[in-house]
Design an enzyme around this catalytic site. Sequence first.
Site, PDB file in Angstrom:
ATOM      1  N   ALA A 175       1.343   0.611  -1.125  1.00  0.00           N
ATOM      2  CA  ALA A 175       0.262   0.933  -0.196  1.00  0.00           C
ATOM      3  C   ALA A 175      -0.977   1.299  -1.010  1.00  0.00           C
ATOM      4  O   ALA A 175      -0.894   1.590  -2.207  1.00  0.00           O
ATOM      5  CB  ALA A 175       0.681   2.093   0.686  1.00  0.00           C
ATOM      6  N   GLY A 228       5.406   0.397  -1.164  1.00  0.00           N
ATOM      7  CA  GLY A 228       5.337  -0.426   0.047  1.00  0.00           C
ATOM      8  C   GLY A 228       5.545  -1.907  -0.245  1.00  0.00           C
ATOM      9  O   GLY A 228       5.982  -2.660   0.633  1.00  0.00           O
ATOM     10  N   GLU A 250       9.200  -2.327  -0.313  1.00  0.00           N
ATOM     11  CA  GLU A 250       9.670  -2.171   1.068  1.00  0.00           C
ATOM     12  C   GLU A 250       9.332  -3.406   1.907  1.00  0.00           C
ATOM     13  O   GLU A 250      10.122  -3.834   2.750  1.00  0.00           O
ATOM     14  CB  GLU A 250       9.058  -0.901   1.673  1.00  0.00           C
ATOM     15  CG  GLU A 250       9.580   0.352   0.979  1.00  0.00           C
ATOM     16  CD  GLU A 250       8.843   1.613   1.388  1.00  0.00           C
ATOM     17  OE1 GLU A 250       7.609   1.674   1.197  1.00  0.00           O
ATOM     18  OE2 GLU A 250       9.487   2.539   1.894  1.00  0.00           O
ATOM     19  N   GLU A 269       6.914   6.350  -5.287  1.00  0.00           N
ATOM     20  CA  GLU A 269       6.144   7.292  -4.452  1.00  0.00           C
ATOM     21  C   GLU A 269       6.312   8.738  -4.900  1.00  0.00           C
ATOM     22  O   GLU A 269       5.400   9.560  -4.756  1.00  0.00           O
ATOM     23  CB  GLU A 269       6.565   7.176  -2.977  1.00  0.00           C
ATOM     24  CG  GLU A 269       6.109   5.905  -2.287  1.00  0.00           C
ATOM     25  CD  GLU A 269       7.108   4.766  -2.366  1.00  0.00           C
ATOM     26  OE1 GLU A 269       7.976   4.782  -3.262  1.00  0.00           O
ATOM     27  OE2 GLU A 269       7.019   3.851  -1.522  1.00  0.00           O
TER      28      GLU A 269
END
Length: 258
Positions: free
Chosen positions: A65, A109, A112, A132
Amino acid sequence: MSEPLVLVQTHGRVAVLTLNRPKALNALSNEVVAELAQAIRGFEADPNISVIVLTGNEKAFAAGADIGAMSQWNFSDVYNADYLGGDWQYLRDVRKPLIAAVAGYALGGGCELAMLCDMIIAAENARFGQPEIKLGIIPGYGGTQRLPRAIGKAKAMDLVLTARMISAQEADQMGLVSRVVPTEQLMEKTMEVAQTIASMSLPSVMMAKESINRAYESGLSEGLMFERRNFHALFSTEDQKEGMAAFVEKRQPDFKHK
Ligand code: HXC
């Protein structure tokens, strides 16, 4: 006009979506995800498309992200906007098969996003990780849920708690990826897989996906019943008649995807 954040191509019944934010290693801003979701919505509705491939570039599938954007947010920003709902959430509801073709970094992300795809084809240079924890947060887009299902609790804890990156080879040994291919052949090999799937009857492909996903979300008896009902339902399709007739007549099937 600014460059699109997601490039779109079609090859027969296969759509290829390429994340196009190379200077930021394809960091997944909300704008990137909105373009991705919009393109996928179009292909979900398009009867001429059976399979959707997501890819990045040789350096990065996606490095996570967008940390620059996130660094400005507080709890009420993310909670009120339901960050990671909306377009992000839509991606998990896609019914056609999604294949991630991953070269370079697939982090946070990005890892993911790859995991919510139905298959991951990894280039030899791919690196996977959930870093993260180093940012003072945790995975928020399925990492703590899909990783243990894919590779087991011990390995998931290792990746999420230490932020360690793993190679394509290690990801293959753990069962995170479907195949590892030479980096320079990533798209060629991925397209072979995608075209193979796209040549099958679309209703059976979609019901196979739905049934395998049900294995994650139900007990064995319910999952077996779900599979059996889908199996029964496929006897109502034109393609089941064609597939079986082709076998009996010793020829290749000509599926109508109906
Ligand atoms: C915003 C990013 C970014 C990210 C890289 N960049 N990752 N920008 N968000 N996630 C930008 C850098 O700021 C830099 O911009 C440019 O991309 C190139 O990155 P470098 O760091 O210079 O490259 P390199 O030295 O090769 O290192 C590559 C890297 C590193 C190891 C992948 O960039 C890195 O650690 N990135 C962050 C990975 C991460 O923590 N991901 C998880 C994010 S949190 P400039 O302008 O300086 O050139 C997350 C939460 C998930 O994903 C929640 C649900 C989605």
